[in-house]
Design an enzyme around this catalytic site. Structure first.
Site, short mmCIF file in Angstrom:
data_model
loop_
_atom_site.label_atom_id
_atom_site.label_comp_id
_atom_site.label_asym_id
_atom_site.label_seq_id
_atom_site.Cartn_x
_atom_site.Cartn_y
_atom_site.Cartn_z
N ALA A 168 0.86 14.89 -22.65
CA ALA A 168 0.46 13.55 -23.12
C ALA A 168 1.35 13.02 -24.25
CB ALA A 168 -1.00 13.58 -23.58
N LYS B 227 -0.94 7.76 -23.60
CA LYS B 227 -0.52 8.06 -24.98
C LYS B 227 0.94 7.65 -25.17
CE LYS B 227 -4.36 10.72 -24.60
NZ LYS B 227 -4.80 11.64 -23.57
N TYR C 131 0.84 -1.21 0.00
CA TYR C 131 0.00 0.00 0.00
C TYR C 131 0.86 1.25 0.00
CZ TYR C 131 -3.78 3.20 1.15
OH TYR C 131 -4.69 4.23 1.11
N PHE D 24 -7.10 21.01 -24.12
CA PHE D 24 -7.78 19.76 -24.39
C PHE D 24 -9.08 19.76 -23.56
CE2 PHE D 24 -8.44 15.22 -23.26
CZ PHE D 24 -8.70 14.76 -24.53
N ASP D 25 -10.11 19.02 -23.98
CA ASP D 25 -11.42 19.19 -23.31
C ASP D 25 -11.43 18.87 -21.82
OD1 ASP D 25 -11.09 16.75 -24.53
OD2 ASP D 25 -13.13 16.52 -25.25
C1 LIG Z 1 -5.77 12.53 -23.19
C2 LIG Z 1 -5.40 13.89 -22.82
C3 LIG Z 1 -5.69 14.41 -21.55
C4 LIG Z 1 -6.51 13.65 -20.52
O1 LIG Z 1 -5.95 12.44 -20.19
P1 LIG Z 1 -6.80 11.14 -19.79
O2 LIG Z 1 -5.73 10.13 -19.50
O3 LIG Z 1 -7.67 10.79 -20.94
O4 LIG Z 1 -7.58 11.48 -18.57
C5 LIG Z 1 -5.27 15.69 -21.27
N1 LIG Z 1 -4.62 16.43 -22.18
C6 LIG Z 1 -4.33 15.96 -23.40
C7 LIG Z 1 -3.59 16.83 -24.37
C8 LIG Z 1 -4.71 14.68 -23.77
O5 LIG Z 1 -4.45 14.24 -25.01
#
Ligand SMILES: *Cc1c(COP(=O)(O)O)cnc(C)c1O
Length: 462
Positions: free
Chosen positions: A218, A259, A73, A125-126
């Protein structure tokens, strides 16, 4: 003529069968899911280009590292192996594992942003935008203007517009800007890279006005490969040296490891200079949301595969193949006169659906129309990046008009072969032949209040 395909720098040891349904079956499936590709079952998809996030194939080294996972842990040896690898690559004093990129944002942003502060990025990014807003901040994008012209082939189209950044800081008042976020590569603009020069200039501005600079990291390895290939002075540097220099300009990073780190789940936060107060706050938020700070919501075995993946993602032969594969697909589209955000970005090809279907207006969703056609044609699943995803104005309820109408072909890492790329290109060529006969797009028959594209129901307009 299409460019030469860069052969895979690996061989295949394990396979996962996939199957293409018949055209009639595909027709039936897509109708049943209300023309929303997110509702399709994975088994009904032949080539899945929905995302490159967490859909990568791990290596034999990663699978064997998995067996070394220490599930203690607190203080697991896997945690220390991960921290050592990340410190070696990024040269940051503090590394915090978390379960994915948005968790890094959820932990870090409320610590840095107070209510009413502005956050400025080349392009948010969203999920990053959502976490700035949840922390009470407001987002401003300052991407270079050429990013918004898909047909314009310019290098480093992901860059920050430095003059606009400074102007925006002065307009809002430096004391009201909580953070600047550099997204690499610039995902929303088509996986376009950011140059070292641009990062250096942005860092200087942040220093001048005492604003914290964060990297949304990412696709940091793909970005470094573009710098090595295309930016003067970097040809003889290793990818690792380029990554170190780039990260040296920032104060913190938040990373989705799903990624470029080639794992199926994971994320990181980094703090460059020892800052006890900030680190204490990160640990506290991590313990509340993610788990104890030595595992951050991940299994010990995930920490191990992440440590190995950090190095594999930097491998130059791999990156050459990776970017080459995307460019090969793009060059086949060039031959056929199919337009996309050019030059091709790091993680996929963003096809310009507004150019494919000029007769379909943004409010009938050309990107979604092309996505449905790709599934009909060859069982290919893509995602729409355009007005369908953007949604409605929160004040007026009116459909917003996006800068782009893309169908995104996101390419998972080490998963598909050259023949798969040809299936994708051939499908697009077939669709282009009959594009003029597709007179109308889609209308939404039901939508949830937020992030509608994941769940909405659509219907072709007769
Ligand atoms: C995928 C991504 C995120 C978010 O990451 P998750 O692992 O999907 O939560 C944030 N910023 C960028 C540029 C991304 O491509």
């Amino acid at each position: 003529m299409a460019i030469k395909y860069v052969a895979e720098p690996f061989r295949i040891k394990m396979v996962e069968p996939i199957k293409m349904l018949s055209r009639e079956e595909r027709e039936e499936k897509i109708k049943k899911v209300h023309y929303n590709l997110f509702y399709l079952e994975g088994k009904d998809v032949y080539i899945d280009l929905l995302t490159d996030s967490g859909t990568n194939a791990m290596s034999s080294n990663q699978w064997s590292a998995l067996m070394l996972g220490d599930e203690a842990y607190a203080g697991a040896s896997s945690y220390f192996r991960l921290v050592d690898a990340a410190k070696d690559i990024f040269a940051y004093d503090y590394i915090q594992p978390v379960h994915q990129g948005r968790a890094a944002e959820k932990v870090l942003f409320p610590v840095l942003l107070t209510k009413g502060k502005f956050a400025i990025s080349n392009m948010f990014f969203d999920t990053t935008r959502a976490h700035v807003e949840l922390a009470g901040g407001r987002c401003i994008d300052c991407v270079v203007p050429e990013a918004k012209i898909p047909s314009k082939r310019a290098p480093f189209k992901g860059n920050m517009d430095v003059a606009l950044l400074e102007k925006t800081i002065l307009e809002k008042g430096p004391e009201n800007v909580g953070i600047v976020v550099m997204t690499i590569t610039n995902n929303s603009a088509g996986g376009q890279p950011v140059s070292m020069k641009n990062m250096r200039e942005v860092a200087e501005i942040c220093k001048k006005y005492h604003i914290l600079l964060d990297i949304d990291a990412a696709r940091y390895a793909e970005n470094a490969y573009f710098i090595k290939r295309d930016e003067a002075g970097y040809q003889n540097k290793s990818i690792k040296e380029i990554v170190r220099e780039f990260f040296g300009y920032a104060d913190t990073f938040t990373m989705s490891a799903k990624k470029d780190t080639i794992v199926n789940m994971g994320g990181l936060i980094g703090v460059r200079k020892e800052d006890p107060d900030l680190i204490l706050k990160i640990k506290a938020a991590c313990i509340s949301y993610e788990g104890f700070y030595t595992y951050g919501g991940l299994n010990g075995r995930d920490l191990e595969t992440l440590a190995v993946g950090l190095y594999e993602g930097l491998n130059e032969d791999f990156l050459k193949y990776r970017i080459g594969q995307v460019e090969y697909l793009a060059s086949r589209l060039d031959d056929a006169g199919i337009e996309y955000q050019s030059p091709a970005g790091g993680h996929g090809v963003f096809v310009d659906a507004a150019k494919m279907f000029p007769q379909i207006p943004y409010y009938e969703f050309p990107g979604q129309t092309l996505g449905v056609e790709l599934y009909r044609e060859a069982g290919i699943r893509t995602s729409e990046i355009g007005s369908y995803m953007l949604g409605n104005d929160p004040d007026t309820g009116k459909q917003l008009h996006a800068d782009f109408e893309f169908s995104r072909l996101a390419i998972p890492r080490r998963v598909y072969t050259q023949a798969h790329m040809d299936v994708i290109a051939d499908a697009l060529i077939e669709i282009k032949k009959r594009a003029a006969s597709i007179k109308r797009g889609y209308k939404i028959t039901w939508e949830p209040p937020i992030l509608r594209h994941f769940q909405a129901h659509l219907e072709p307009i007769k």
